[in-house]
Design an enzyme around this catalytic site. Structure first.
Site, short mmCIF file in Angstrom:
data_model
loop_
_atom_site.label_atom_id
_atom_site.label_comp_id
_atom_site.label_asym_id
_atom_site.label_seq_id
_atom_site.Cartn_x
_atom_site.Cartn_y
_atom_site.Cartn_z
N ASN A 48 -2.47 -7.06 -0.72
CA ASN A 48 -1.70 -6.12 -1.52
C ASN A 48 -0.45 -6.79 -2.10
OD1 ASN A 48 -0.79 -6.17 1.19
ND2 ASN A 48 0.22 -4.18 0.98
N GLU A 50 3.06 -5.64 -3.97
CA GLU A 50 3.91 -4.50 -4.32
C GLU A 50 4.93 -4.88 -5.40
OE1 GLU A 50 5.41 -2.97 -0.58
OE2 GLU A 50 3.41 -2.21 -0.05
N CYS A 59 -3.56 -2.64 -4.51
CA CYS A 59 -4.22 -2.77 -3.21
C CYS A 59 -4.97 -4.11 -3.09
CB CYS A 59 -5.25 -1.66 -3.01
SG CYS A 59 -4.53 -0.02 -2.84
N GLU A 61 -7.90 -4.62 -1.85
CA GLU A 61 -9.33 -4.52 -2.20
C GLU A 61 -9.56 -4.75 -3.68
OE1 GLU A 61 -7.51 -2.44 -0.36
OE2 GLU A 61 -8.75 -0.97 0.68
N CYS A 93 -8.33 3.21 0.10
CA CYS A 93 -7.73 4.40 -0.52
C CYS A 93 -8.72 4.99 -1.53
CB CYS A 93 -6.41 4.05 -1.18
SG CYS A 93 -6.59 3.20 -2.76
N CYS A 96 -9.48 2.77 -4.59
CA CYS A 96 -10.36 1.63 -4.28
C CYS A 96 -11.79 2.10 -4.02
CB CYS A 96 -9.81 0.86 -3.10
SG CYS A 96 -8.29 -0.05 -3.50
N1 THU Z 1 -2.98 -0.59 0.52
C1 THU Z 1 -4.02 -1.44 0.30
O1 THU Z 1 -3.81 -2.62 -0.02
N2 THU Z 1 -5.28 -0.96 0.45
C2 THU Z 1 -5.59 0.32 0.80
O2 THU Z 1 -6.77 0.68 0.81
C3 THU Z 1 -4.53 1.24 1.20
C4 THU Z 1 -3.15 0.81 0.88
C5 THU Z 1 -1.61 -1.09 0.35
C6 THU Z 1 -0.89 -0.52 -0.84
C7 THU Z 1 0.55 -0.65 -0.43
O3 THU Z 1 1.01 -1.95 -0.79
C8 THU Z 1 0.52 -0.55 1.09
O4 THU Z 1 -0.83 -0.73 1.47
C9 THU Z 1 1.02 0.77 1.63
O5 THU Z 1 0.37 1.84 1.03
#
Ligand code: THU
Length: 143
Positions: A48, A50, A59, A61, A93, A96
Site C-alpha cells: 500500500n 498512502e 491498496c 492488491e 477491500c 479490490c
Molecule cells: N489497504 C490495502 O492495502 N488493502 C486492503 O485490502 C485494505 C486496506 C490499505 C489501504 C490503506 O493504506 C491502509 O491499508 C489502511 O486502510
C-alpha cells in the site's frame, strides 16, 4: 489444489512478507504486502502507498494486480496473497474485490486468494467471485 496449503503458497507468502517493507503508510501505520502468481510462475509484488491527500492512497492488491496486467498482459493470474503489519486477518477491500472480479472475468480463470495472519489463522478463497457474489459485471454493460 490451489485451495489447500502447498509449497507455492509458502513461496507467495514469503514474497508478500517481503513486500510489506515496500509499504508507505505513515498515516494509517497499517502496512499491507501482496504477491500475485502468474501462470508461468512469475511473481509480482505490491504494497500500500498512502498520500497526505488520503483518498489518493492505493491498496497493495491493486498495485500488484495492475503491475501484472501491464507488465505481463498475456498471462493468467492464478493466485494472490495478502497480509499486514500489524498482523491481522485482512481480506481485500470492496474496491479490490471489484478489480479482482473483473480480472477473473477477463481471463476466464479463477484467482485463488490467500488472506494470512499466521500459520493458525489464514483463509484461502477459491476465487474473486466467492469474495464478491452478485458482483457488478462487465457483461451487464454489453447487452
Ligand atoms: N489497504 C490495502 O492495502 N488493502 C486492503 O485490502 C485494505 C486496506 C490499505 C489501504 C490503506 O493504506 C491502509 O491499508 C489502511 O486502510
Amino acid at each position: 489444489m490451489p485451495h489447500r496449503w502447498d509449497d507455492t503458497w509458502q513461496t507467495l507468502l514469503e514474497r508478500a512478507q517481503q513486500a510489506i517493507h515496500l509499504s508507505y503508510a505513515p498515516y494509517s501505520n497499517y502496512h499491507v504486502g501482496c504477491a500475485c502468481l502468474l501462470e508461468d510462475g512469475t511473481i509480482l509484488q505490491g504494497a500500500n502507498v498512502e498520500n497526505a491527500s488520503f483518498p489518493l492512497s492505493m491498496c497493495a492488491e491493486r498495485i500488484a494486480l495492475y503491475t501484472a496486467l501491464i507488465q505481463h498482459p498475456a498471462k493468467v493470474i492464478r493466485r494472490l496473497c495478502i497480509l499486514s503489519k500489524p498482523s491481522s486477518l485482512l481480506t481485500p477491500c470492496g474496491a479490490c474485490r471489484q478489480v479482482l472480479f473483473e480480472i477473473e472475468w477477463r481471463q476466464q480463470a479463477a484467482i485463488s486468494i490467500l488472506c494470512y495472519k499466521d500459520s493458525k489463522h489464514y483463509h484461502i478463497y477459491p476465487s474473486a467471485h466467492s469474495l464478491l457474489p452478485d458482483a457488478f459485471s462487465p457483461s451487464i454493460l454489453s447487452r
